[in-house]
Design an enzyme around this catalytic site. Structure first.
Site, PDB file in Angstrom:
ATOM      1  N   ARG A  77       4.284   2.845 -12.054  1.00  0.00           N
ATOM      2  CA  ARG A  77       2.625   2.324 -12.392  1.00  0.00           C
ATOM      3  C   ARG A  77       1.695   3.405 -11.803  1.00  0.00           C
ATOM      4  NH1 ARG A  77      -0.368  -1.130  -8.266  1.00  0.00           N
ATOM      5  NH2 ARG A  77      -2.363  -1.701  -9.568  1.00  0.00           N
ATOM      6  N   HIS A 121      -8.370   0.560 -11.962  1.00  0.00           N
ATOM      7  CA  HIS A 121      -8.261   0.885 -10.429  1.00  0.00           C
ATOM      8  C   HIS A 121      -9.488   1.585 -10.001  1.00  0.00           C
ATOM      9  CE1 HIS A 121      -4.627   1.062  -7.662  1.00  0.00           C
ATOM     10  NE2 HIS A 121      -5.611   1.504  -6.679  1.00  0.00           N
ATOM     11  N   GLU A 166      -6.693  -5.261  -7.625  1.00  0.00           N
ATOM     12  CA  GLU A 166      -7.315  -5.660  -6.262  1.00  0.00           C
ATOM     13  C   GLU A 166      -8.782  -6.091  -6.711  1.00  0.00           C
ATOM     14  OE1 GLU A 166      -6.533  -2.488  -3.577  1.00  0.00           O
ATOM     15  OE2 GLU A 166      -4.480  -3.241  -3.135  1.00  0.00           O
ATOM     16  N   ASN A 298      -0.194  -6.809  -4.185  1.00  0.00           N
ATOM     17  CA  ASN A 298      -0.004  -5.938  -3.619  1.00  0.00           C
ATOM     18  C   ASN A 298      -0.105  -6.372  -2.051  1.00  0.00           C
ATOM     19  OD1 ASN A 298      -0.298  -4.482  -5.665  1.00  0.00           O
ATOM     20  ND2 ASN A 298      -2.617  -3.617  -5.203  1.00  0.00           N
ATOM     21  N   TYR A 300       0.460  -5.569   2.248  1.00  0.00           N
ATOM     22  CA  TYR A 300       0.521  -4.332   3.354  1.00  0.00           C
ATOM     23  C   TYR A 300       0.338  -4.976   4.896  1.00  0.00           C
ATOM     24  CZ  TYR A 300      -0.740  -0.888  -0.464  1.00  0.00           C
ATOM     25  OH  TYR A 300      -0.440  -0.251  -1.290  1.00  0.00           O
ATOM     26  N   GLU A 355       2.241  -3.175  -5.142  1.00  0.00           N
ATOM     27  CA  GLU A 355       2.280  -2.064  -4.189  1.00  0.00           C
ATOM     28  C   GLU A 355       2.863  -2.552  -2.733  1.00  0.00           C
ATOM     29  OE1 GLU A 355      -1.776  -0.840  -3.385  1.00  0.00           O
ATOM     30  OE2 GLU A 355      -2.122  -0.664  -5.673  1.00  0.00           O
TER      31      GLU A 355
HETATM   32  O1  IFM Z   1      -4.392   3.413  -1.568  1.00  0.00           O
HETATM   33  C1  IFM Z   1      -4.722   2.177  -1.976  1.00  0.00           C
HETATM   34  C2  IFM Z   1      -4.574   1.613  -3.397  1.00  0.00           C
HETATM   35  O2  IFM Z   1      -5.476   2.422  -4.277  1.00  0.00           O
HETATM   36  C3  IFM Z   1      -5.036   0.318  -3.594  1.00  0.00           C
HETATM   37  N1  IFM Z   1      -4.005  -0.432  -2.722  1.00  0.00           N
HETATM   38  C4  IFM Z   1      -4.005  -0.335  -1.498  1.00  0.00           C
HETATM   39  C5  IFM Z   1      -3.601   1.272  -1.035  1.00  0.00           C
HETATM   40  C6  IFM Z   1      -3.471   1.788   0.238  1.00  0.00           C
HETATM   41  O3  IFM Z   1      -4.806   1.598   0.933  1.00  0.00           O
END
Ligand code: IFM
Length: 448
Positions: A77, A121, A166, A298, A300, A355
């Site tokens: 990606r 992006h 995002e 995504n 985290y 992600e």
């Molecule tokens: O690096 C970023 C990415 O561009 C978008 N999602 C989160 C990642 C980590 O912060």
């Protein structure tokens, strides 16, 4: 047989984005983006770091594709830089910019790696920001034109598309907090931006489908697990707000449920709704809900919230729990819960994790290698969460690790490292980390 075997055909990928890796910002007719301008504005990024060179991927993409092949990657990606293709955002096409992505896609296909292209992006052409940026409705129409142009030109090679990455970050980091380009701090403008980013997604899906019949299209939302600090009604209401602000505001309209009523009421009470603007027009919600071929997100971390005087004045608590280099709490359970929720509450038929990854500043050791055990542990725990979700029936079809390479982490500059591959930004030397070898084994075994 691995202890955690994934279903046959599960897609193993890794992800990057254009401004974070390409460099070559002035080459072959590329126009300026809001990130060029923002990163060159004193005080906006750590140590004034910019993406001018980044990983120099524009010149080294063949070396990077060879690394992907070595990793056994099945899908990659990346994002297309809008100002490389349409330097003014609209109008004349820059053939040389487009040709870079044609070469990249061909190099991937030659190695049997499926390209997944993200169209936005975060690198909006500056001319569009100067015409109003995402708070202006016209930007959504410009995006649809751009999506159609790129899909028509590359749709023979690229069959998988992600419209917007995002939209929470696009709108809130860019226009509410100003921590990201374009650096504005205006909540009503941010709310308008969120709607136009979603509208751009819906229009973009339609434009891609028209230009490249049979293409698969989706969006990449970012989710955060929102957890109340206690069981008190006030803390639970704070978590409700946080979930609405970060997750549901984007997820619900994409899934055809419209904007959440509780959030509209809160935003109105807070004075956040754009005044004097007819932002949501008839037909917008059905455009945003245009059916997609997959749903990507995504993940985290989580946030723990306690009540403030009003829901929108909640407090974020920092518990004494394990954290990443970004200061984000490690919380794989959140990924499991979100996957279950997408399945049980939203009935999404094909889900991709676009992600997931972690930043640690592991150095190159005396033996010339990078021993990033903490990244391996992070990825392992999150993949186990994915496996549990699949066992529970969630139709998760693929996983993209963030990120293939250490790269430009936006306002953090080069002070964070998310890569499976260490990059020396002075020499551009690439050193695959221990996590690279570990992920290669996971892919080869289709499990852990
Ligand atoms: O690096 C970023 C990415 O561009 C978008 N999602 C989160 C990642 C980590 O912060």
């Amino acid at each position: 047989m691995p202890a955690y075997a994934f279903p046959p055909g599960f897609i193993w990928g890794a992800a990057t984005s254009a401004y974070q890796i390409e460099g070559a910002v002035d080459e072959d007719g590329r126009g300026p983006s809001i990130w060029d301008r923002f990163s060159h504005t004193p005080g906006k990024t750590r140590d004034g770091h910019t993406g001018d060179v980044a990983c120099d991927h524009y010149h080294r993409y063949q070396e990077d594709v060879a690394l992907m092949a070595d990793l056994g990657l099945q899908a990659y990606r990346f994002s297309i830089a809008w100002p490389r293709v349409l330097p003014q955002g609209r109008g004349p096409l820059n053939q040389a910019g487009l040709d870079f992505y044609r070469r990249l896609a061909d190099a991937l296909l030659e190695r049997g790696i499926t390209p997944y292209a993200t169209l936005y992006h975060w690198d909006l052409p500056v001319s569009l920001e100067d015409a109003g940026g995402w708070p202006a409705r016209d930007t959504a129409y410009a995006f649809a034109e751009y999506a159609g142009v790129v899909a028509a030109a590359l749709g023979d090679r690229i069959r998988h598309w992600i419209t917007i990455n995002e939209p929470w970050c696009v709108s809130m980091l860019g226009y509410q907090f100003g921590e990201h380009a374009p650096g504005r701090q205006d909540m009503p403008a941010a709310i308008a931006a969120s709607h136009h980013a979603l509208l751009a997604h819906g229009l973009g899906v339609q434009a891609i489908r028209a230009a490249a019949p049979g293409a698969e299209v989706g969006i990449a939302l970012n989710f955060e697990a929102a957890v109340p600090a206690s069981d008190s009604p006030a803390d639970r209401d704070a978590a409700r707000y946080r979930d609405g602000y970060y997750n549901r505001w984007f997820l619900d309209p994409v899934c055809g449920h419209g904007y959440p009523g509780d959030m509209i009421a809160d935003y109105r009470a807070a004075g956040y709704l754009p005044r004097g603007m007819h932002v949501v027009r008839p037909g917008d919600l059905s455009t945003i809900a245009t059916p997609t071929d997959f749903f990507a997100f995504n993940y985290y971390s989580r946030v723990v919230v306690a009540a403030g005087p009003q829901p929108w004045q909640l407090r974020e608590l920092r518990l004494d729990t394990p954290r990443t280099g970004m200061g984000w709490e490690i919380y794989p359970e959140g990924l499991y819960k979100i996957l279950l929720r997408l399945y049980s509450h939203y009935s999404l038929p094909r889900i991709l994790i676009s992600e997931n990854g972690v930043s640690y500043l592991d150095p190159v050791a005396a033996d010339g290698r990078v021993h990033d055990e903490r990244r391996i542990a992070f990825l392992r725990e999150h993949l186990i969460a994915c496996h549990r979700a699949i066992q529970a029936g969630v139709p998760l079809i693929g996983y993209f690790q963030w990120s293939l390479l250490d790269n430009y982490e936006w306002a953090w500059g080069y002070h964070q490292r998310f890569g499976l591959v260490h990059v020396d930004f002075a020499t551009q030397q690439r050193i695959p980390k221990d996590s690279f070898a570990w992920y290669r084994d996971v892919i080869a075994a289709n499990g852990l």
